[in-house]
Design an enzyme around this catalytic site. Structure first.
Site, PDB file in Angstrom:
ATOM      1  N   HIS A  92       0.832  -1.217   0.000  1.00 29.82           N
ATOM      2  CA  HIS A  92       0.000   0.000   0.000  1.00 29.82           C
ATOM      3  C   HIS A  92       0.864   1.265   0.000  1.00 29.82           C
ATOM      4  CE1 HIS A  92      -3.881  -2.070   0.893  1.00 29.82           C
ATOM      5  NE2 HIS A  92      -3.079  -2.937   1.456  1.00 29.82           N
ATOM      6  N   ASN A 165     -10.287  -2.811   2.515  1.00 28.20           N
ATOM      7  CA  ASN A 165     -10.004  -2.815   1.084  1.00 28.20           C
ATOM      8  C   ASN A 165     -11.299  -2.566   0.308  1.00 28.20           C
ATOM      9  OD1 ASN A 165      -7.253  -3.331   1.226  1.00 28.20           O
ATOM     10  ND2 ASN A 165      -7.453  -5.534   0.914  1.00 28.20           N
ATOM     11  N   TYR A 379       0.717  -4.329  12.149  1.00 22.88           N
ATOM     12  CA  TYR A 379       0.528  -2.892  11.925  1.00 22.88           C
ATOM     13  C   TYR A 379       1.292  -2.035  12.937  1.00 22.88           C
ATOM     14  CZ  TYR A 379      -2.701  -3.964   8.217  1.00 22.88           C
ATOM     15  OH  TYR A 379      -3.226  -4.408   7.040  1.00 22.88           O
TER      16      TYR A 379
HETATM   17 FE1  HDE Z   1      -2.485  -4.825   5.375  1.00 20.77          FE
HETATM   18  N1  HDE Z   1      -0.698  -4.050   5.909  1.00 20.77           N
HETATM   19  N2  HDE Z   1      -1.842  -6.644   5.915  1.00 20.77           N
HETATM   20  N3  HDE Z   1      -4.213  -5.680   4.691  1.00 20.77           N
HETATM   21  N4  HDE Z   1      -3.123  -3.061   4.790  1.00 20.77           N
HETATM   22  C1  HDE Z   1      -0.326  -2.771   5.782  1.00 20.77           C
HETATM   23  O1  HDE Z   1       0.703  -1.474   7.439  1.00 20.77           O
HETATM   24  C2  HDE Z   1      -0.771  -6.901   6.674  1.00 20.77           C
HETATM   25  C3  HDE Z   1      -4.542  -6.994   4.743  1.00 20.77           C
HETATM   26  C4  HDE Z   1      -4.380  -2.735   4.379  1.00 20.77           C
HETATM   27  O2  HDE Z   1      -3.250   3.492   3.994  1.00 20.77           O
HETATM   28  C5  HDE Z   1       0.974  -2.452   6.457  1.00 20.77           C
HETATM   29  O3  HDE Z   1       1.005   0.741   7.808  1.00 20.77           O
HETATM   30  C6  HDE Z   1      -0.705  -8.302   7.000  1.00 20.77           C
HETATM   31  C7  HDE Z   1      -5.948  -7.170   4.521  1.00 20.77           C
HETATM   32  C8  HDE Z   1      -4.438  -1.337   4.043  1.00 20.77           C
HETATM   33  O4  HDE Z   1      -1.634   3.326   5.448  1.00 20.77           O
HETATM   34  C9  HDE Z   1       1.364  -3.794   7.078  1.00 20.77           C
HETATM   35  C10 HDE Z   1      -1.773  -8.878   6.363  1.00 20.77           C
HETATM   36  C11 HDE Z   1      -6.448  -5.915   4.336  1.00 20.77           C
HETATM   37  C12 HDE Z   1      -3.165  -0.841   4.293  1.00 20.77           C
HETATM   38  C13 HDE Z   1       0.223  -4.684   6.663  1.00 20.77           C
HETATM   39  C14 HDE Z   1      -2.486  -7.839   5.697  1.00 20.77           C
HETATM   40  C15 HDE Z   1      -5.351  -4.996   4.437  1.00 20.77           C
HETATM   41  C16 HDE Z   1      -2.373  -1.936   4.765  1.00 20.77           C
HETATM   42  C17 HDE Z   1       1.991  -1.785   5.570  1.00 20.77           C
HETATM   43  C18 HDE Z   1      -2.146 -10.332   6.318  1.00 20.77           C
HETATM   44  C19 HDE Z   1      -7.887  -5.515   4.019  1.00 20.77           C
HETATM   45  C20 HDE Z   1      -2.678   0.572   4.067  1.00 20.77           C
HETATM   46  C21 HDE Z   1       2.103  -0.347   6.012  1.00 20.77           C
HETATM   47  C22 HDE Z   1      -2.586 -10.852   7.491  1.00 20.77           C
HETATM   48  C23 HDE Z   1      -8.826  -5.833   5.037  1.00 20.77           C
HETATM   49  C24 HDE Z   1      -3.030   1.474   5.188  1.00 20.77           C
HETATM   50  C25 HDE Z   1       1.228  -0.256   7.160  1.00 20.77           C
HETATM   51  C26 HDE Z   1      -2.606   2.884   4.855  1.00 20.77           C
HETATM   52  C27 HDE Z   1      -1.043  -1.812   5.167  1.00 20.77           C
HETATM   53  C28 HDE Z   1       0.155  -5.963   7.070  1.00 20.77           C
HETATM   54  C29 HDE Z   1      -3.631  -8.083   4.912  1.00 20.77           C
HETATM   55  C30 HDE Z   1      -5.526  -3.581   4.260  1.00 20.77           C
HETATM   56  C31 HDE Z   1       2.713  -4.355   6.688  1.00 20.77           C
HETATM   57  C32 HDE Z   1       0.353  -8.978   7.823  1.00 20.77           C
HETATM   58  C33 HDE Z   1      -6.718  -8.491   4.532  1.00 20.77           C
HETATM   59  C34 HDE Z   1      -5.651  -0.577   3.518  1.00 20.77           C
HETATM   60  O5  HDE Z   1       1.401  -3.726   8.471  1.00 20.77           O
END
Ligand code: HDE
Length: 714
Positions: A92, A165, A379
């Protein structure tokens, strides 16, 4: 125009005043421009606050001599610049945000004690960041990708983040697979390409070896993954969460954001071209709509259900690769969100905002969805890496907007520390905050027991039935787009075995679609279906809510009409078109041979927003071409003018025209279609302009697609 007294006489003498197109400057010895502060201007300073006399020249020993180490201004400026970048988000990375508010429309005290849901009409400030997942920070907005839809509510009980999402399911069921998924999706590690694209071997290799991803793949191959802009997307919390009321009773909940302007996407060939014409297309759309007062709005809907429903539902509600169809659990609208202010500074706000799934207020709680549990670790961890200090929560964009008292102290960049003697508790000093068992966050008392094990529940094993349900819920046009996208992506895969393996999965989803994909990949023999852990079902009823086309707006409101004009244009036709568009809440932008605009038949100048090469039809929802015959003939020799029209036709747009524009239609090879296609509208006066704009409410002429696409039926 005072010179600093510290400047030598020679330095002062070497400058002379000049006026360069509306700007008063002083020209220095080497011809460089200086803008010096008048008495009302703020004086440029160093970061330490010291006033700066010259920001164009570093300190030298002699005019042509070496730079002096003592030049603290130069050294501080470069030092700071060298450290401007912070690590981009690992996923993202590319995103854009805005401020706004959430208004509670339906109090929910029956279900949750969360303060934000207690009073109708109450407004809570929010910050929202939309994003793509796979691309790096500078990638194009129109990548085929999931969009992040992250909302931070600054509630009276602390920050609540729905980090969602625009697709309600995810690729994987266990957070332990996230690094693999993202490694496979991003650039390949040896070549470092492709950027912001899943159309490559590593991604499809991983996907074809991960059957749980098949449902999500149907969504990412659908037009959901190429939205027209953020304003036209749904958002989803994805996981099942809990609402917990004052009596400690829990109700399961799924969060949905529904855009007021209806759903809309672009077509794939258009997406490819928008990325070239305007890689900031989605950013610009959000910026200009908010700046012009067309405020984007979503409704927050909830699906609420209890343990009993969860027990009898055909899939596990903890499995993030599954939806609960709205036909089974209808959504209820509980609030609306309006975005009304762009950040003052992109870095300070959009780049530094830190969303965290674990930010929940009392009354909202987690479930055991293994993806959510993993996210709750990730996060917090990622913020330290990116923002560099445990004090990231003190940054204004991350700081709660409610009173805050705790004993955390010091660390990098601490500018808010405890006051007084007590920095621990319990203490005897009658100082500092105390815990509150009534209003404090209390975890839902879920009963948990079991063996310690690494095992995926059997209730997660059906990987195809909802993929099929999604596909079968689409209109034939949308089904074709899914198949086209699979063909496009898999055609970029160089390893035939991966293409074949994917078709083996598709056979478990929809035989006709699998055959169509195979035919268009030129696959010589059909593979066997991949053995399914659980036999796919075909008794799930299609759900209309899963289609974009079935949930379109029926209006051109919030959309953009691009009007290509030539000199001598009939001003009445142009005025009528503008009025009709604005009457429904749409916007008109003028495209012309030069950015200076055109002179209409009545002598009036019409300003242009774009020169023709800079305003291709892909950046508009519908187009019109109004010209005078002679100038249209000249314009027809310009390739980009012909592309404007032929792309609009190929992208199934509604096209308005007047007789004077016909030479361009002839040159673009479209004259014969004028009478045969429902998407062309002659525009000359108010009533014909109204008819055209009303038709544009359908957004696209879908039935034209068969005329512009070569597909094998399979
Ligand atoms: Fe994320 N995800 N994600 N994700 N995600 C990040 O956090 C992660 C997942 C989502 O505008 C990171 O600050 C793991 C699902 C958004 O700043 C990180 C898993 C969904 C954003 C991270 C998922 C999301 C992130 C990277 C699997 C939808 C951007 C930078 C378990 C429900 C937020 C940060 C923004 C960002 C980890 C899966 C949505 C690395 C481990 C499912 C919208 O922490």
């Amino acid at each position: 125009m005072a010179h600093s007294p510290r400047q030598s006489k020679a330095e002062q003498r070497s400058r002379k005043k000049e006026k360069i197109v509306d700007q008063e400057v002083t020209v220095g010895n080497g011809g460089e421009y200086h803008q010096t502060a008048d008495k009302d201007d703020p004086v440029l300073t160093t970061a330490q606050g010291g006033p700066v006399s010259d920001d164009q020249n570093s300190l030298r020993i002699g005019e042509r001599g070496p730079t002096a180490m003592e030049d603290f201004h130069f050294r501080e400026k470069l030092f700071h610049f060298d450290h401007e970048r912070i690590p981009e988000r690992v996923v993202h990375a590319r995103g854009y945000g805005a401020h706004g508010y959430f208004e509670t429309l339906k109090p929910l005290s029956e279900y949750t004690s969360a303060d934000i849901f207690q009073r109708e009409g109450e407004k809570t400030p929010v910050f929202v960041r939309f994003s793509t997942v796979a691309g790096n920070k500078g990638s194009g907005d129109l990548a085929r990708d999931v969009r992040g839809f992250a909302v931070k509510f600054y509630t009276k009980e602390g920050n609540w983040d729905i980090v969602g999402n625009n697709i309600p399911v995810f690729f994987i069921q266990d957070a332990i697979k996230f690094p693999d998924l993202i490694h496979a999706a991003k650039q390949e590690p040896d070549s470092d390409f492709p950027q912001a694209q899943t159309a490559h071997d590593n991604f499809w290799d991983f996907i074809s070896l991960t059957p749980e991803s098949m449902h999500m793949v149907m969504w990412t191959m659908s037009d959901r993954a190429i939205p027209r802009s953020f304003r036209f997307m749904e958002g989803f919390g994805v996981h099942t969460f809990r609402l917990v009321n004052g009596d400690g009773k829990s109700t399961f909940v799924k969060f949905h954001w529904k855009p007021k302007l209806g759903l809309q996407s672009v077509v794939w060939n258009e997406a490819l071209k928008i990325n070239g014409a305007d890689p900031d297309f989605h950013r610009r759309d959000l910026w200009s709509s908010i700046k012009s007062g067309m405020l984007p709005e979503w409704e927050l809907h909830l699906q609420l259900f209890d343990e009993e429903f969860a027990e009898k539902f055909e899939f596990d509600v903890l499995d993030p690769t599954k939806i609960i169809p709205e036909e089974d659990v209808p959504t209820i609208c509980v609030g609306r969100m309006v975005l009304d202010r762009m950040p003052d500074n992109f870095f300070a706000e959009t780049e530094q905002v830190a969303f965290m799934t674990q930010n929940v207020p009392p009354g909202i709680d987690f479930t055991n969805d293994p993806l959510l549990q993993g996210r709750n670790f990730s996060y917090l961890d990622t913020q330290l890496k990116r923002l560099g200090s445990t004090n990231f929560s003190q940054l204004p964009i991350n700081a709660p907007q409610c009173p805050m008292h705790h004993f955390q102290q010091d660390g990098h960049m601490a500018f808010r520390n405890v006051q007084g003697r007590a920095n621990y508790q319990p203490n005897s000093w009658d100082e500092g905050p105390r815990e509150n068992p009534q209003s404090g966050f209390t975890s839902y008392r879920a009963h948990e027991e079991g063996d310690k094990c690494r095992i995926r529940p059997e209730s997660f094993a059906d990987h195809y039935s909802q993929a099929r349900q999604f596909y079968q819920s689409q209109t034939p046009t949308e089904q074709n787009h899914i198949a086209d996208a699979l063909v496009f992506e898999l055609s970029k895969v160089e390893t035939p075995a991966i293409r074949k393996r994917m078709v083996g999965h598709l056979l478990n989803i929809d035989q006709a679609m699998a055959k169509k994909v195979a035919a268009n990949l030129g696959l010589s023999d059909m593979p066997d279906p991949v053995p399914a852990a659980k036999a796919p079902r075909d008794d799930l009823k299609p759900s209309d809510k899963l289609s974009i086309i079935k949930n379109g707006p029926g209006s051109f409101g919030g959309r953009k009409l691009g009007v290509l004009l030539t000199d001598g244009v009939d001003h009445k036709a142009f005025d009528a078109l503008k009025k009709a568009t604005e009457a429904v809440g749409g916007v008109v932008e003028v495209v012309a041979p030069t950015v200076g605009g055109v002179k209409a038949d009545n002598g009036q100048m019409i300003d242009a927003n774009h020169k023709i090469e800079g305003g291709p039809s892909v950046v508009f929802d519908a187009v019109a071409i109004l010209g005078n015959a002679e100038n249209s003939r000249t314009l027809a020799t310009e390739a980009t003018a012909r592309d404007f029209l032929s792309d609009a036709f190929a992208h199934l747009k509604f096209i308005g025209y007047n007789d004077g524009a016909l030479p361009l239609f002839e040159a673009a090879g479209l004259k014969d279609f004028l009478k045969k296609d429902d998407g062309f509208f002659a525009v000359s006066d108010t009533s014909s302009a109204d008819d055209f704009i009303r038709a544009c409410g359908d957004l696209r002429v879908w039935k034209r697609e068969d005329k512009v696409r070569l597909r094998k039926t399979g």
